[in-house]
Design an enzyme around this catalytic site. Structure first.
Site, PDB file in Angstrom:
ATOM      1  N   PRO A   9     116.141  75.212 -18.466  1.00  0.00           N
ATOM      2  CG  PRO A   9     115.995  75.138 -20.784  1.00  0.00           C
ATOM      3  CD  PRO A   9     115.160  75.130 -19.539  1.00  0.00           C
ATOM      4  CG  ASN A  10     120.858  78.203 -19.783  1.00  0.00           C
ATOM      5  OD1 ASN A  10     121.848  77.511 -19.978  1.00  0.00           O
ATOM      6  ND2 ASN A  10     120.083  78.611 -20.769  1.00  0.00           N
ATOM      7  NE  ARG A  17     120.864  82.353 -17.319  1.00  0.00           N
ATOM      8  CZ  ARG A  17     119.580  82.078 -17.404  1.00  0.00           C
ATOM      9  NH1 ARG A  17     118.969  81.406 -16.437  1.00  0.00           N
ATOM     10  NH2 ARG A  17     118.899  82.453 -18.456  1.00  0.00           N
ATOM     11  CE1 TYR A  22     117.197  85.364 -14.906  1.00  0.00           C
ATOM     12  CE2 TYR A  22     119.354  85.342 -15.972  1.00  0.00           C
ATOM     13  CZ  TYR A  22     117.980  85.381 -16.051  1.00  0.00           C
ATOM     14  OH  TYR A  22     117.365  85.440 -17.288  1.00  0.00           O
ATOM     15  CG  ASN A  73     112.345  79.822 -13.529  1.00  0.00           C
ATOM     16  OD1 ASN A  73     112.180  80.064 -14.731  1.00  0.00           O
ATOM     17  ND2 ASN A  73     113.137  80.556 -12.758  1.00  0.00           N
ATOM     18  CB  ALA A  76     114.972  80.489 -22.664  1.00  0.00           C
ATOM     19  CG  HIS A  79     110.206  83.556 -23.107  1.00  0.00           C
ATOM     20  ND1 HIS A  79     109.311  84.254 -22.324  1.00  0.00           N
ATOM     21  CD2 HIS A  79     111.372  83.498 -22.384  1.00  0.00           C
ATOM     22  CE1 HIS A  79     109.921  84.634 -21.203  1.00  0.00           C
ATOM     23  NE2 HIS A  79     111.161  84.176 -21.216  1.00  0.00           N
ATOM     24  CG  ASP A  86     100.144  71.028 -26.296  1.00  0.00           C
ATOM     25  OD1 ASP A  86      99.459  72.060 -26.133  1.00  0.00           O
ATOM     26  OD2 ASP A  86     100.399  70.548 -27.420  1.00  0.00           O
ATOM     27  CD  GLU A  97     104.818  81.851 -16.682  1.00  0.00           C
ATOM     28  OE1 GLU A  97     103.604  81.750 -16.979  1.00  0.00           O
ATOM     29  OE2 GLU A  97     105.610  82.558 -17.321  1.00  0.00           O
ATOM     30  CG  HIS A  99     109.538  84.006 -15.007  1.00  0.00           C
ATOM     31  ND1 HIS A  99     110.172  83.109 -15.821  1.00  0.00           N
ATOM     32  CD2 HIS A  99     108.234  84.001 -15.363  1.00  0.00           C
ATOM     33  CE1 HIS A  99     109.282  82.581 -16.657  1.00  0.00           C
ATOM     34  NE2 HIS A  99     108.098  83.100 -16.392  1.00  0.00           N
ATOM     35  NE  ARG A 106     115.862  89.976 -18.160  1.00  0.00           N
ATOM     36  CZ  ARG A 106     116.331  88.722 -18.147  1.00  0.00           C
ATOM     37  NH1 ARG A 106     115.674  87.778 -17.493  1.00  0.00           N
ATOM     38  NH2 ARG A 106     117.454  88.432 -18.774  1.00  0.00           N
ATOM     39  NE  ARG A 110     115.134  87.897 -21.189  1.00  0.00           N
ATOM     40  CZ  ARG A 110     115.897  86.817 -21.337  1.00  0.00           C
ATOM     41  NH1 ARG A 110     115.443  85.642 -20.991  1.00  0.00           N
ATOM     42  NH2 ARG A 110     117.121  86.913 -21.821  1.00  0.00           N
TER      43      ARG A 110
HETATM   44  C1  DQA Z   1     113.784  83.353 -16.106  1.00  0.00           C
HETATM   45  C2  DQA Z   1     113.424  84.389 -17.175  1.00  0.00           C
HETATM   46  C3  DQA Z   1     113.569  83.802 -18.563  1.00  0.00           C
HETATM   47  O1  DQA Z   1     113.235  84.779 -19.544  1.00  0.00           O
HETATM   48  C4  DQA Z   1     115.003  83.361 -18.803  1.00  0.00           C
HETATM   49  O2  DQA Z   1     115.139  82.774 -20.066  1.00  0.00           O
HETATM   50  C5  DQA Z   1     115.490  82.454 -17.720  1.00  0.00           C
HETATM   51  C6  DQA Z   1     115.166  82.768 -16.334  1.00  0.00           C
HETATM   52  C7  DQA Z   1     113.763  83.950 -14.699  1.00  0.00           C
HETATM   53  O3  DQA Z   1     113.742  83.177 -13.743  1.00  0.00           O
HETATM   54  O4  DQA Z   1     113.813  85.180 -14.533  1.00  0.00           O
HETATM   55  O5  DQA Z   1     116.221  81.506 -17.986  1.00  0.00           O
HETATM   56  O6  DQA Z   1     112.816  82.321 -16.151  1.00  0.00           O
END
Ligand code: DQA
Length: 149
Positions: A9-10, A17, A22, A73, A76, A79, A86, A97, A99, A106, A110
């Site tokens: 997401p996002n 953003r 970021y 990635n 959110a 978390h 699963d 993983e 980020h 932060r 997170r």
């Molecule tokens: C993120 C960190 C996450 O906490 C956040 O919700 C994101 C981006 C990162 O790439 O730093 O959407 O995964």
């Protein structure tokens, strides 16, 4: 070596953003960099993004038929998502993983990742480079596995 680079997401809003966290580059620009790094490493990447948890679960399930590794990635959902945890445990594909930001520097929420225990490792805080490092890690692991066999 085929790798799924999956974004949650996002992440499609990169560039607009919270650029101070970021970065100013768009998701497409990040994608172009990832393609370039993959080429240098002799890898083929399929880069995807979805704002929907179920789509990410589907993509990870499908990856078991074709991918040697996954760079994830989860945004959110890192978390909060037990479904992602699963499916990662279910598919037995190495998942790194990643980020962009340093999640430990932060907000409190997170600092907890639901998916970390089932990933082979976590790379956090290096901006776009987090993805490069993850690809390098998967390639090294793949090569090592080939050498052992
Ligand atoms: C993120 C960190 C996450 O906490 C956040 O919700 C994101 C981006 C990162 O790439 O730093 O959407 O995964």
């Amino acid at each position: 070596m085929k790798i799924l680079v999956l974004n949650g997401p996002n992440l499609n809003l990169l560039g607009e953003r919270e650029p101070e966290i970021y970065g100013k580059d768009s998701f497409e620009e990040l994608g172009r960099k990832i393609e370039g790094w993959a080429k240098e490493l002799g890898m083929v990447v399929d880069i995807r993004q979805s704002n929907h948890e179920g789509d990410l679960v589907d993509a990870i399930q499908e990856a078991r038929t074709w991918a040697s590794g996954i760079v994830l990635n989860a945004g959110a959902l890192t978390h909060s998502s037990y479904a992602l945890r699963d499916v990662i445990a279910a598919v037995k594909i190495p998942v790194v993983e990643v980020h962009l930001s340093n999640v430990f520097a932060r907000e409190e929420f997170r600092k907890r990742s639901i998916i970390s225990p089932v990933c082979i490792g976590q790379i956090s805080g290096f901006g776009h480079l987090s993805y490069h490092l993850a690809l390098q890690a998967l390639r090294e692991l793949g090569l090592r596995r080939l050498t052992v066999v």
